[in-house]
Design an enzyme around this catalytic site. Sequence first.
Site, PDB file in Angstrom:
ATOM      1  N   GLY A 118      46.068 111.767  83.275  1.00 47.38           N
ATOM      2  CA  GLY A 118      46.942 111.960  84.430  1.00 47.38           C
ATOM      3  C   GLY A 118      46.714 111.014  85.595  1.00 47.38           C
ATOM      4  N   SER A 119      46.214 109.800  85.309  1.00 39.58           N
ATOM      5  CA  SER A 119      46.009 108.888  86.446  1.00 39.58           C
ATOM      6  C   SER A 119      47.347 108.381  86.999  1.00 39.58           C
ATOM      7  CB  SER A 119      45.084 107.727  86.070  1.00 39.58           C
ATOM      8  OG  SER A 119      45.720 106.830  85.212  1.00 39.58           O
ATOM      9  N   ASN A 120      48.358 108.256  86.155  1.00 38.39           N
ATOM     10  CA  ASN A 120      49.679 107.872  86.679  1.00 38.39           C
ATOM     11  C   ASN A 120      50.298 109.017  87.470  1.00 38.39           C
ATOM     12  OD1 ASN A 120      50.702 105.053  85.933  1.00 38.39           O
ATOM     13  ND2 ASN A 120      49.701 105.738  84.040  1.00 38.39           N
ATOM     14  N   LYS A 144      60.384 121.233  67.012  1.00 39.00           N
ATOM     15  CA  LYS A 144      60.408 120.281  68.125  1.00 39.00           C
ATOM     16  C   LYS A 144      61.627 120.507  69.032  1.00 39.00           C
ATOM     17  CE  LYS A 144      61.497 115.289  68.259  1.00 39.00           C
ATOM     18  NZ  LYS A 144      60.633 114.531  69.144  1.00 39.00           N
ATOM     19  N   MET A 171      52.305 112.257  75.129  1.00 36.60           N
ATOM     20  CA  MET A 171      52.082 111.690  73.802  1.00 36.60           C
ATOM     21  C   MET A 171      53.053 112.224  72.742  1.00 36.60           C
ATOM     22  SD  MET A 171      49.845 109.525  74.437  1.00 36.60           S
ATOM     23  CE  MET A 171      49.206 108.999  72.849  1.00 36.60           C
ATOM     24  N   ARG A 172      54.303 112.464  73.151  1.00 35.47           N
ATOM     25  CA  ARG A 172      55.306 112.927  72.192  1.00 35.47           C
ATOM     26  C   ARG A 172      56.555 112.092  72.323  1.00 35.47           C
ATOM     27  NH1 ARG A 172      54.729 117.979  69.957  1.00 35.47           N
ATOM     28  NH2 ARG A 172      52.638 118.642  70.512  1.00 35.47           N
ATOM     29  N   ASN A 208      59.540 105.952  81.722  1.00 41.89           N
ATOM     30  CA  ASN A 208      58.227 105.911  81.075  1.00 41.89           C
ATOM     31  C   ASN A 208      57.471 104.686  81.569  1.00 41.89           C
ATOM     32  OD1 ASN A 208      56.160 106.616  79.202  1.00 41.89           O
ATOM     33  ND2 ASN A 208      56.929 105.054  77.789  1.00 41.89           N
ATOM     34  N   HIS A 215      54.564 102.053  80.126  1.00 40.80           N
ATOM     35  CA  HIS A 215      53.906 101.660  78.875  1.00 40.80           C
ATOM     36  C   HIS A 215      52.933 100.513  79.172  1.00 40.80           C
ATOM     37  CE1 HIS A 215      53.398 101.212  74.576  1.00 40.80           C
ATOM     38  NE2 HIS A 215      53.492  99.907  74.754  1.00 40.80           N
TER      39      HIS A 215
HETATM   40  C1  GRF Z   1      48.808 104.903  80.441  1.00 40.51           C
HETATM   41  O1  GRF Z   1      48.169 103.750  80.008  1.00 40.51           O
HETATM   42  C2  GRF Z   1      50.289 104.794  80.234  1.00 40.51           C
HETATM   43  O2  GRF Z   1      50.777 103.492  80.345  1.00 40.51           O
HETATM   44  C3  GRF Z   1      50.473 105.275  78.811  1.00 40.51           C
HETATM   45  O3  GRF Z   1      49.522 106.300  78.650  1.00 40.51           O
HETATM   46  C4  GRF Z   1      48.459 106.109  79.581  1.00 40.51           C
HETATM   47  C5  GRF Z   1      48.390 107.371  80.377  1.00 40.51           C
HETATM   48  O4  GRF Z   1      47.313 107.360  81.273  1.00 40.51           O
HETATM   49  N1  GRF Z   1      51.830 105.689  78.556  1.00 40.51           N
HETATM   50  P1  GRF Z   1      47.235 108.469  82.391  1.00 40.51           P
HETATM   51  O5  GRF Z   1      47.242 109.831  81.672  1.00 40.51           O
HETATM   52  O6  GRF Z   1      48.407 108.308  83.298  1.00 40.51           O
HETATM   53  O7  GRF Z   1      45.922 108.228  83.072  1.00 40.51           O
END
Ligand code: GRF
Length: 212
Positions: A16-18, A69, A94-95, A111, A113
């Site tokens: 969850g750093s983003n 799903k 992750m889905r 998203n 990436h």
């Molecule tokens: C990040 O590298 C993002 O680009 C990818 O998954 C990772 C998630 O990291 N989709 P966080 O959970 O936001 O720390």
Amino acid sequence: MTGNKFKLGVLVSGRGSNLQAIIDAIERGEVTAEIALVVSDKKNAPALERCRKHGVPGVFLDPKSYPDKRRFEQALAGLFKERSVELVCLAGFMRILGDEFIHSFPERILNIHPSLLPAFPGLDAQQQALDYGVKTAGCTVHFVGREVDAGPIISQAAVPVWDNDDVESLSRRILKEEHRIYPAAIQALIEKRLTVSGRKVTQTNNTESETL
Ligand code: GRF
């Protein structure tokens, strides 16, 4: 939180750093929104702990408690709709989302990436970049479409790859950029500064732009 702010829904699975970068940007007033709901598909995702710390509503929605799903994603969409979510941000979710969910939020799912798409879609993008031997890596914010990691690109940031990089050092360098460009892209969408035409997204810097 006030009722008339732009409402974000965030989907997470892990660290969850983003999500944290979005929360911090909101707290600094750089993203003019409120997080209406964070949903995790993993019970013990550290991202949910970040929610608790910041008074952001966060829930675990167990995919295993739905027959398939589609039903899981209907429940997910239902939760967001109930809270009038206007933009769904995937932040380490992750889905792969199905068509029905994507159609419930047309051009309203983003998203991040960790590669310069279209290079290295899918899992372990940073390792893919190292294995390929690229000299420049980076990250991409894009709209989510039917194909994985392939929707129209909003913004990208590049970082150098050094000879002595491993996946941790490269990921750290990329992540720093992720935390910068994701909130900025969200704010651009909130301010209606993004115009999508086919694959191409144009971004203006002022508020007199065409609306999305
Ligand atoms: C990040 O590298 C993002 O680009 C990818 O998954 C990772 C998630 O990291 N989709 P966080 O959970 O936001 O720390």
